[in-house]
Design a protein around this motif. Structure first.
Motif, PDB file in Angstrom:
ATOM      1  N   UNK A  56       0.870  -1.183   0.000  1.00  3.20           N
ATOM      2  CA  UNK A  56       0.000   0.000   0.000  1.00  3.20           C
ATOM      3  C   UNK A  56       0.907   1.233   0.000  1.00  3.20           C
ATOM      4  N   UNK A  57       0.827   2.029  -1.036  1.00  8.18           N
ATOM      5  CA  UNK A  57       1.688   3.203  -1.150  1.00  8.18           C
ATOM      6  C   UNK A  57       2.652   3.059  -2.312  1.00  8.18           C
ATOM      7  N   UNK A  58       3.547   4.032  -2.422  1.00  8.11           N
ATOM      8  CA  UNK A  58       4.460   4.099  -3.572  1.00  8.11           C
ATOM      9  C   UNK A  58       5.702   3.250  -3.347  1.00  8.11           C
ATOM     10  N   UNK A  59       6.353   2.878  -4.430  1.00  2.00           N
ATOM     11  CA  UNK A  59       7.649   2.191  -4.362  1.00  2.00           C
ATOM     12  C   UNK A  59       8.564   2.806  -5.413  1.00  2.00           C
ATOM     13  N   UNK A  60       9.615   3.449  -4.978  1.00  2.00           N
ATOM     14  CA  UNK A  60      10.587   4.016  -5.899  1.00  2.00           C
ATOM     15  C   UNK A  60      10.367   5.479  -6.246  1.00  2.00           C
ATOM     16  N   UNK A  61       9.263   6.050  -5.781  1.00  3.86           N
ATOM     17  CA  UNK A  61       8.963   7.443  -6.139  1.00  3.86           C
ATOM     18  C   UNK A  61       9.883   8.417  -5.398  1.00  3.86           C
ATOM     19  N   UNK A  62      10.012   8.221  -4.079  1.00  2.00           N
ATOM     20  CA  UNK A  62      10.890   9.101  -3.300  1.00  2.00           C
ATOM     21  C   UNK A  62      12.351   8.951  -3.735  1.00  2.00           C
TER      22      UNK A  62
ATOM     23  N   UNK B  67       5.663  -4.470   7.433  1.00  2.00           N
ATOM     24  CA  UNK B  67       6.634  -3.438   7.809  1.00  2.00           C
ATOM     25  C   UNK B  67       6.457  -2.266   6.864  1.00  2.00           C
ATOM     26  N   UNK B  68       7.101  -1.146   7.202  1.00  2.00           N
ATOM     27  CA  UNK B  68       7.075  -0.031   6.256  1.00  2.00           C
ATOM     28  C   UNK B  68       8.387  -0.048   5.481  1.00  2.00           C
ATOM     29  N   UNK B  69       8.277   0.264   4.190  1.00  2.00           N
ATOM     30  CA  UNK B  69       9.428   0.167   3.292  1.00  2.00           C
ATOM     31  C   UNK B  69      10.242   1.451   3.389  1.00  2.00           C
ATOM     32  N   UNK B  70      11.295   1.404   4.214  1.00  2.00           N
ATOM     33  CA  UNK B  70      12.119   2.598   4.395  1.00  2.00           C
ATOM     34  C   UNK B  70      13.383   2.529   3.551  1.00  2.00           C
ATOM     35  N   UNK B  71      13.871   1.335   3.273  1.00  2.00           N
ATOM     36  CA  UNK B  71      15.181   1.184   2.621  1.00  2.00           C
ATOM     37  C   UNK B  71      15.100   0.541   1.243  1.00  2.00           C
ATOM     38  N   UNK B  72      13.897   0.344   0.721  1.00  2.00           N
ATOM     39  CA  UNK B  72      13.730  -0.295  -0.582  1.00  2.00           C
ATOM     40  C   UNK B  72      13.005  -1.623  -0.427  1.00  2.00           C
ATOM     41  N   UNK B  73      12.173  -1.931  -1.429  1.00  2.00           N
ATOM     42  CA  UNK B  73      11.335  -3.125  -1.378  1.00  2.00           C
ATOM     43  C   UNK B  73      12.166  -4.404  -1.221  1.00  2.00           C
TER      44      UNK B  73
ATOM     45  N   UNK C 147       5.931   3.049   2.161  1.00  2.00           N
ATOM     46  CA  UNK C 147       4.742   2.258   1.842  1.00  2.00           C
ATOM     47  C   UNK C 147       4.667   1.108   2.846  1.00  2.00           C
ATOM     48  N   UNK C 148       3.489   0.535   2.989  1.00  2.00           N
ATOM     49  CA  UNK C 148       3.339  -0.621   3.877  1.00  2.00           C
ATOM     50  C   UNK C 148       3.380  -1.893   3.043  1.00  2.00           C
ATOM     51  N   UNK C 149       4.315  -2.777   3.389  1.00  2.00           N
ATOM     52  CA  UNK C 149       4.461  -4.073   2.732  1.00  2.00           C
ATOM     53  C   UNK C 149       3.916  -5.127   3.690  1.00  2.00           C
ATOM     54  N   UNK C 150       2.949  -5.910   3.232  1.00  2.00           N
ATOM     55  CA  UNK C 150       2.306  -6.875   4.126  1.00  2.00           C
ATOM     56  C   UNK C 150       2.061  -8.178   3.401  1.00  2.00           C
ATOM     57  N   UNK C 151       1.871  -9.212   4.180  1.00  2.00           N
ATOM     58  CA  UNK C 151       1.428 -10.493   3.620  1.00  2.00           C
ATOM     59  C   UNK C 151       0.038 -10.790   4.170  1.00  2.00           C
ATOM     60  N   UNK C 152      -0.795 -11.401   3.323  1.00  2.00           N
ATOM     61  CA  UNK C 152      -2.168 -11.724   3.696  1.00  2.00           C
ATOM     62  C   UNK C 152      -2.454 -13.172   3.294  1.00  2.00           C
ATOM     63  N   UNK C 153      -3.338 -13.843   4.028  1.00  2.00           N
ATOM     64  CA  UNK C 153      -3.751 -15.181   3.596  1.00  2.00           C
ATOM     65  C   UNK C 153      -4.358 -15.113   2.194  1.00  2.00           C
ATOM     66  N   UNK C 154      -4.080 -16.137   1.380  1.00  2.00           N
ATOM     67  CA  UNK C 154      -4.509 -16.099  -0.021  1.00  2.00           C
ATOM     68  C   UNK C 154      -6.013 -16.320  -0.184  1.00  2.00           C
ATOM     69  N   UNK C 155      -6.651 -16.840   0.850  1.00  2.00           N
ATOM     70  CA  UNK C 155      -8.065 -17.201   0.690  1.00  2.00           C
ATOM     71  C   UNK C 155      -9.022 -16.041   0.940  1.00  2.00           C
TER      72      UNK C 155
END
Ligand SMILES: [Mg+2]
Length: 332
Positions: free
Chosen positions: A173-179, A238-244, A281-289
Motif C-alpha cells: 500500500x503506497x508508492x515504491x521508488x517514487x521518493x 513493515x514499512x518500506x524505508x530502505x527499498x522493497x 509504503x506498507x508491505x504486508x502479507x495476507x492469507x490467499x483465501x
C-alpha cells in the motif's frame, strides 16, 4: 525606514529557551489521547489497550536531510511521517509524539516554527488525533531532530515481521521508488558545480517534478492502512524505508520464507521500485483465501525458501539505501 523585524531575526543562540518554546508550543498539534499534555515534567498518555507501541526515528543533518533541500516544514513533516509509518506498520494507530531537537546556535527560531508547523500538518493529514505531547531542546554543531512515537493497538495483536506463511500473498500500500526517484534528481540536478546541495536548484527541481521530489522531501505514507491491514488479517508487515528488496528480505528472514515479487506488478520501473527507499509504503502479507485489505495491491506471493526473488529469480546486488554505505552501496 521600516522597523527591523526582531522576531524573524532571532536565532536559537540569541534568545532564551523559554522564548523559543513560547513560540513553538502554540503551533504543535495536540494529541487526543493525552491526559496531560506538554507543560509538566512529563506527559500522560492514555493506553486503554493496556499496552502501547513505541518507536523512535532520528533525522541528522547530512546523512538524513539537508537544509539546502528541505524546508523546516519538510523536515517536521518527514520526521513525523517516518515515525507514524513505523507505528502503522505494527497495525497500530499513532497517538503521540515526543520531539527532541538539537539545533545549531545560528538556527533561526522561525525555522523551528516551520518544523512545528510541519509536525502539525503531517499529524493532521496522516494521523488525525495524534499530536506532540512533549520534547526537549538543546544545541549542537549538527542539527538533529529525534522523534519517539507511541501507538494504540486497540485490542488487536501487533502485526510482526515473522508471521508470513507459504501460500500468503504479498501486497503493498503506497508508492515504491517514487521518493528515490526524487532523491536521484536532487543528487543529479539539485547540486551546484562543486556537488554542494543548492536551495534554488532544489526549488526549481521540485516545481518541475513535484511528485517525485515532493515524495522525497515530504513523503505521504498511508498511515491509516496499517490498522486496515491488521483488521484485514495481515500475517506480517513493515514499512518500506530502505527499498522493497531490502525490506522484503527482512520479512523473509523473520518468517523463514521467500517473498517472490512479480515484476509486472511493480509498476513502470520495477528496478527503482525494488531498490528505492523512503516512500514508507506498507508491505504486508495476507492469507490467499481472502481479499487483501483496502488500499493494498498484490505484488507477489510467499513461497518456500529464504530471501527475495523477482519472477522466481534471486534479486542480486546491493539491495537499497544504507545510511552507512550510501545509495546502492556507494557513499552518498
Ligand atoms: Mg520501519
Amino acid at each position: 525606514m521600516t522597523q527591523p523585524d526582531n522576531a524573524s531575526n532571532d536565532t536559537v543562540g540569541s534568545v532564551h529557551e523559554l522564548a523559543v518554546l513560547s513560540r513553538i508550543f502554540p503551533l504543535l498539534p495536540s494529541a487526543s489521547a493525552a491526559l496531560l499534555g506538554p507543560g509538566d515534567d512529563a506527559a500522560v498518555l492514555a493506553a486503554p489497550d493496556g499496552r502501547f507501541v513505541v518507536t523512535t526515528d532520528m533525522m541528522v543533518h547530512g546523512p538524513d536531510f539537508r537544509f539546502a533541500w528541505s524546508t523546516g516544514h519538510d523536515l517536521g513533516w518527514k520526521a513525523a511521517a517516518t515515525n507514524l509509518a513505523d507505528v502503522a506498520a505494527m497495525g497500530a494507530r499513532p497517538t503521540g509524539l515526543v520531539v527532541a531537537i538539537a539545533a545549531t546556535r545560528d538556527t533561526p527560531v522561525s525555522l523551528l516554527e516551520d518544523i512545528a508547523s510541519g509536525l502539525r500538518d503531517a499529524c493532521a493529514e496522516l494521523a488525525p488525533g495524534c499530536g506532540v505531547v512533549g520534547g526537549d531542546m538543546s544545541v549542537s554543531d549538527t542539527f538533529t531532530l529525534a522523534i519517539t512515537a507511541f501507538g494504540d493497538l486497540e485490542g488487536r495483536a501487533p502485526v510482526v515481521r515473522s508471521g508470513a506463511r507459504v501460500g500468503d500473498v504479498v501486497a503493498l500500500c503506497g508508492d515504491a521508488g517514487v521518493a528515490a526517484t526524487g532523491l536521484r534528481l536532487l543528487f543529479d540536478r539539485g547540486v551546484d558545480e562543486h556537488g554542494t546541495p543548492d536551495r534554488s536548484l532544489a526549488d526549481r527541481l521540485r516545481a518541475e517534478h513535484p511528485d517525485t521530489v515532493g515524495a522525497q522531501l515530504a513523503p505521504r505514507p498511508p498511515i491509516s492502512a496499517g490498522v486496515a491491514a491488521a483488521l484485514g488479517g495481515a500475517t506480517a508487515m513493515l514499512d518500506v524505508s530502505d527499498g522493497l528488496a531490502l525490506d522484503a528480505r527482512r520479512i523473509a528472514a523473520a518468517s523463514g520464507i521467500n517473498l517472490d515479487l512479480h515484476s509486472e506488478l511493480l509498476g513502470s520501473d520495477p528496478e527503482m521500485a525494488l531498490r528505492g527507499g523512503e516512500d514508507h509504503a506498507l508491505l504486508a502479507t495476507f492469507p490467499a483465501n481472502a481479499p487483501v485489505a483496502a488500499g493494498f495491491r498484490v505484488i507477489g506471493a510467499v513461497t518456500e525458501g529464504s530471501g527475495v526473488t523477482l519472477d522466481g529469480e534471486p534479486v542480486e546486488g546491493v539491495l537499497g539505501w544504507d545510511p552507512y554505505a550510501g545509495w546502492n552501496g556507494q557513499a552518498g
